[in-house]
Write a protein that holds these residues in place. Structure first.
Motif, PDB file in Angstrom:
ATOM      1  N   THR A 250      45.407  38.664  34.201  1.00 20.37           N
ATOM      2  CA  THR A 250      44.497  37.568  33.889  1.00 20.37           C
ATOM      3  C   THR A 250      43.072  38.117  33.794  1.00 20.37           C
ATOM      4  O   THR A 250      42.798  39.274  34.132  1.00 20.37           O
ATOM      5  CB  THR A 250      44.577  36.493  34.975  1.00 20.37           C
ATOM      6  OG1 THR A 250      44.171  37.066  36.240  1.00 20.37           O
ATOM      7  CG2 THR A 250      46.011  35.972  35.114  1.00 20.37           C
ATOM      8  N   ILE A 251      42.172  37.260  33.335  1.00 23.43           N
ATOM      9  CA  ILE A 251      40.775  37.687  33.221  1.00 23.43           C
ATOM     10  C   ILE A 251      40.213  38.026  34.593  1.00 23.43           C
ATOM     11  O   ILE A 251      39.444  38.980  34.754  1.00 23.43           O
ATOM     12  CB  ILE A 251      39.956  36.571  32.539  1.00 23.43           C
ATOM     13  CG1 ILE A 251      40.465  36.359  31.108  1.00 23.43           C
ATOM     14  CG2 ILE A 251      38.469  36.913  32.534  1.00 23.43           C
ATOM     15  CD1 ILE A 251      39.748  35.254  30.367  1.00 23.43           C
ATOM     16  N   ARG A 252      40.637  37.262  35.598  1.00 27.31           N
ATOM     17  CA  ARG A 252      40.155  37.550  36.950  1.00 27.31           C
ATOM     18  C   ARG A 252      40.637  38.912  37.441  1.00 27.31           C
ATOM     19  O   ARG A 252      39.884  39.663  38.061  1.00 27.31           O
ATOM     20  CB  ARG A 252      40.630  36.438  37.900  1.00 27.31           C
ATOM     21  CG  ARG A 252      40.221  36.654  39.355  1.00 27.31           C
ATOM     22  CD  ARG A 252      40.591  35.474  40.226  1.00 27.31           C
ATOM     23  NE  ARG A 252      39.841  34.291  39.838  1.00 27.31           N
ATOM     24  CZ  ARG A 252      39.966  33.116  40.455  1.00 27.31           C
ATOM     25  NH1 ARG A 252      40.828  32.966  41.452  1.00 27.31           N
ATOM     26  NH2 ARG A 252      39.239  32.081  40.053  1.00 27.31           N
ATOM     27  N   ASP A 253      41.923  39.234  37.171  1.00 23.50           N
ATOM     28  CA  ASP A 253      42.441  40.548  37.579  1.00 23.50           C
ATOM     29  C   ASP A 253      41.686  41.676  36.880  1.00 23.50           C
ATOM     30  O   ASP A 253      41.381  42.706  37.489  1.00 23.50           O
ATOM     31  CB  ASP A 253      43.932  40.640  37.251  1.00 23.50           C
ATOM     32  CG  ASP A 253      44.757  39.659  38.074  1.00 23.50           C
ATOM     33  OD1 ASP A 253      44.289  39.280  39.166  1.00 23.50           O
ATOM     34  OD2 ASP A 253      45.844  39.260  37.614  1.00 23.50           O
ATOM     35  N   LYS A 254      41.390  41.482  35.596  1.00 20.20           N
ATOM     36  CA  LYS A 254      40.639  42.519  34.882  1.00 20.20           C
ATOM     37  C   LYS A 254      39.225  42.662  35.427  1.00 20.20           C
ATOM     38  O   LYS A 254      38.697  43.779  35.509  1.00 20.20           O
ATOM     39  CB  LYS A 254      40.602  42.180  33.389  1.00 20.20           C
ATOM     40  CG  LYS A 254      41.968  42.239  32.703  1.00 20.20           C
ATOM     41  CD  LYS A 254      41.868  41.882  31.230  1.00 20.20           C
ATOM     42  CE  LYS A 254      43.233  41.951  30.559  1.00 20.20           C
ATOM     43  NZ  LYS A 254      43.172  41.595  29.126  1.00 20.20           N
ATOM     44  N   MET A 255      38.622  41.553  35.794  1.00 10.91           N
ATOM     45  CA  MET A 255      37.277  41.616  36.366  1.00 10.91           C
ATOM     46  C   MET A 255      37.292  42.316  37.721  1.00 10.91           C
ATOM     47  O   MET A 255      36.371  43.078  38.057  1.00 10.91           O
ATOM     48  CB  MET A 255      36.709  40.205  36.508  1.00 10.91           C
ATOM     49  CG  MET A 255      36.454  39.494  35.183  1.00 10.91           C
ATOM     50  SD  MET A 255      35.149  40.289  34.204  1.00 10.91           S
ATOM     51  CE  MET A 255      33.732  39.974  35.248  1.00 10.91           C
ATOM     52  N   ASN A 256      38.350  42.078  38.507  1.00 13.41           N
ATOM     53  CA  ASN A 256      38.440  42.715  39.820  1.00 13.41           C
ATOM     54  C   ASN A 256      38.623  44.218  39.707  1.00 13.41           C
ATOM     55  O   ASN A 256      38.252  44.961  40.625  1.00 13.41           O
ATOM     56  CB  ASN A 256      39.594  42.110  40.618  1.00 13.41           C
ATOM     57  CG  ASN A 256      39.329  40.668  41.018  1.00 13.41           C
ATOM     58  OD1 ASN A 256      38.166  40.256  41.133  1.00 13.41           O
ATOM     59  ND2 ASN A 256      40.379  39.897  41.242  1.00 13.41           N
TER      60      ASN A 256
END
Length: 707
Positions: A250-256
């Motif tokens: 997800t976008i959140r996983d990529k941001m993390n």
């Protein structure tokens, strides 16, 4: 004097033999210890060679025995524990056991012992003859060994389960003090590395002048090269397994996952790529790889297109099979052609086409899906190679490389070499599989045509146009198909026109008020209606329901994009997609007809309507001189119907279809407004606009005549 000199000479000649004799005896004594030392050294070397040879044979037998215990006894006992993925721990062990057993059997066939002078030669010949099989068996085992270690760590996380595993291992092999499965499964990893050491030890204790020494030297070099190729294959597999994995993040996983290092690395790659595209710096050109890459993408596109077409084909076939008109009684008695067509259709739908569909899924669709999934790994490696190439180009010009730079260079070279070696093989195999699927597809259609021809032959004489010549028949068939296609095309166009027609749903009272406000403010020519719901995803975008009215302020946004229009929704202003807007067309509502009573006599006196109160004149009030007339009055029964389609916009409302009967529960809403009515339709309750409802007479009830 001469005599003295002669005597002196004679004395000299007599002493000389004594001196020479003493020297010869002394040299004999010196040669004997030297020969003994050389002989003793040769014996020691032979003894060491024998010990090294016996050690190789003994350790090979012991290694084979322990592997057999692990794969047979321990594995069968562990199966009782129902361990997950247990079989994956023993992958390729059978191949390793087989090649080791063949090596020992070749030695036994020659019937020689390690003390036999020919044993070393026999050992070398056996190893060289099996070197290819040894490499193929051990390279797969070593490449899979990391998965074995990872799976054992999973077992260790459950203490009770791991305790049971240890008990099984110790009870199955009590002679060895094993405390884990890897005690046995690591043996092939250690064994393949021991072969070069064993042969080098034997060669070290073998005289270079011995006839077997060249063969022994060749065997040692073969064992070393074999280990190098196995290690290289293992490294390639590790790189391929690392980069061929696909993750759905997800976008959140990529941001993390972002950090300063990854941002800097990606920025440098982007900068290098821009420099290539703008011509600022040249890029490394590999024509061989570029050709392989182009062919791979061409192959991938063809496989994806074929997969989509086959799926659509099977979907249409399934839809065709789901329609069963032959199950309905169409009253075709006496119509022989129609009955024949029905029997043919029944046979097609129940036997021929289901069998064809099953074979199509098994022989074409399933292999095609598997081949499509196999493309993921090479595609990821090709993309990763580009990333590593951009990194490699940045460090190539550096005079000295750091440890990290050296790792980047090695990674790029490994991926590039792996692709150059394996991508041609993959492309060739994928192409051959693709041709095989196309051949199966063609054969399936040939079988289908034969089955259908065999089916039609039984009905050929009963069908119309069966007596036509082949040329005339095909002309008739072509005309019939074209006419049917034209009718179908016209039908599709009519349906599309109906679907794209503007909304003709009457407005609710709230929407009527909004229409009046917007018309007074912007003019009726600016009023548009939404053909579908709109959900705003960006700033200044509106979220509106289907059928709502808006007034167009501007037919473009601030950037000149005509796909978004600025509208006024009767309060908020914002942007909506222009494709969702159509000009509003007012709908005229036809009022229900007036309900009047019918009388059998048009008397000029009192007339009672069906909707007037039941007020009858008393006989005393009527003039006695007036004759009494009889009037028969019919009372219509009123039924409420939905006059127009209505789409519910919330959970408190209910949808209506024009013409369906409606039961009115309350002719007003909770606030007492008569603009909305609480109704029940199709077993559901909800509010609808009151002006959508029409009361119409259905049946009449005759009242008793009165005077």
């Amino acid at each position: 004097m001469e005599t003295g000199q002669q005597m002196a000479k004679d004395g000299d000649t007599e002493e000389e033999p004594l001196h020479l004799s003493g020297c010869s005896n002394e040299s004999v004594f010196e040669e004997e210890p030297a020969e003994d030392a050389a002989k003793e050294k040769a014996e020691r070397e032979a003894q060491k060679q024998l010990m090294a040879t016996e050690e190789l044979v003994y350790t090979e037998k012991n290694y084979l025995r322990l592997l057999q215990v692990c794969t047979s006894t321990i594995r069968s006992n562990l199966q009782a524990l129902q361990l997950p993925n247990l079989d994956s721990m023993f992958l390729y062990t059978e191949e390793v056991i087989d090649v080791s057993g063949r090596l020992l059997s070749l030695l036994d066939q020659k019937q020689v012992t390690p003390r036999d002078p020919l044993f070393v030669e026999t050992l070398c010949d056996a190893f060289l003859s099996l070197s290819t099989d040894i490499e193929s068996a051990y390279k797969e085992y070593l490449a899979n060994y990391s998965n074995v270690s990872a799976l054992e760590n999973v077992y260790k996380q459950k203490e009770s389960l791991w305790t049971e595993i240890i008990k099984v291992i110790k009870s199955s092999a009590p002679e060895v003090n094993a405390t884990s499965l890897t005690f046995f499964l690591v043996m092939p990893v250690q064994r393949i590395a021991r072969y070069p050491l064993h042969f080098q030890t034997i060669m070290k204790h073998t005289d270079p002048g011995h006839p077997v020494y060249p063969l022994l030297e060749n065997t040692a070099h073969t064992a070393i090269a074999l280990n190098c190729r196995i290690n290289e294959y293992k490294r390639f597999r590790e790189v391929a397994d690392k980069y061929k994995k696909t993750e759905t993040l997800t976008i959140r996983d990529k941001m993390n996952r972002l950090n300063s290092h990854s941002i800097a690395k990606k920025t440098a790659r982007l900068s290098q790529f821009i420099r290539h595209e703008t011509g600022i710096s040249p890029k490394i050109v590999d024509e061989e790889f570029d050709a392989l890459e182009g062919f791979f993408y061409l192959l991938e596109d063809g496989i994806a297109t074929l997969h989509d077409n086959v799926e659509i084909y099977l979907h249409h076939l399934q839809r065709f099979l789901s329609c069963r008109p032959e199950e309905f009684d169409l009253d075709m008695d006496g119509e022989k052609p129609a009955i024949c067509y029905k029997e043919i259709t029944t046979a097609l739908r129940q036997w021929i086409l289901p069998t064809y569909e099953k074979r199509m899924r098994l022989l074409v669709h399933k292999p095609l899906c598997g081949l499509r999934d196999l493309l993921v790994g090479p595609r990821n490696l090709i993309r990763k190679r580009l990333d590593k190439l951009l990194d490699y180009e940045r460090i190539e010009e550096k005079p000295s490389l750091t440890y990290d730079d050296q790792e980047v260079a090695n990674t790029y070279k490994t991926i590039n070499t792996l692709l150059l070696n394996e991508l041609p093989k993959f492309n060739g195999l994928a192409l051959s599989l693709l041709w095989g699927m196309l051949g199966a597809f063609s054969s399936l259609h040939k079988d289908l045509a034969e089955d259908m021809e065999q089916l039609f032959q039984g009905f050929a004489q009963q069908l119309p146009h069966s007596s036509l010549e082949p040329k005339a028949f095909w002309e008739w068939a072509e005309c019939s198909v074209l006419e049917g296609a034209e009718r179908l095309e016209r039908l599709c166009q009519d349906v599309e026109e109906q679907l794209n027609a503007p909304i003709v749903q009457p407005l609710s009272p709230g929407s009527q008020k909004r229409l009046k406000v917007l018309s007074d403010k912007h003019g009726s020519e600016k009023i548009y209606q939404l053909t579908g719901p709109v959900v705003g995803t960006r700033d200044l975008e509106l979220s509106l329901n289907k059928g709502e009215l808006v007034s167009v302020i501007s037919e473009m946004d601030t950037r000149g994009d005509r796909r978004r229009w600025l509208v006024d929704a009767g309060g908020p202003r914002g942007y909506v997609p222009s494709s969702k807007l159509v000009h509003y067309q007012p709908v005229t509502m036809d009022m229900p007809p007036q309900l009047t009573a019918t009388t059998t006599d048009r008397a000029e006196g009192f007339r009672r309507h069906s909707y007037t109160p039941d007020i009858r004149p008393r006989p005393s009030d009527m003039p006695r001189t007036q004759p009494v007339r009889t009037m028969s009055v019919t009372m219509p029964r009123l039924q409420v119907f939905a006059g127009y389609d209505f789409m519910a916009r919330s959970n408190h409302e209910v949808s209506l279809r024009a013409g369906e009967p409606v039961k009115v529960i309350e002719p007003h809403d909770k606030k007492g407004s008569r603009d909305w009515s609480l109704v029940e339709v199709r077993g559901q309750r909800g509010y609808v606009p009151s002006n959508y409802l029409v009361a119409m007479p259905t049946t009449t009830m005759a009242t008793s005549p009165y005077h």
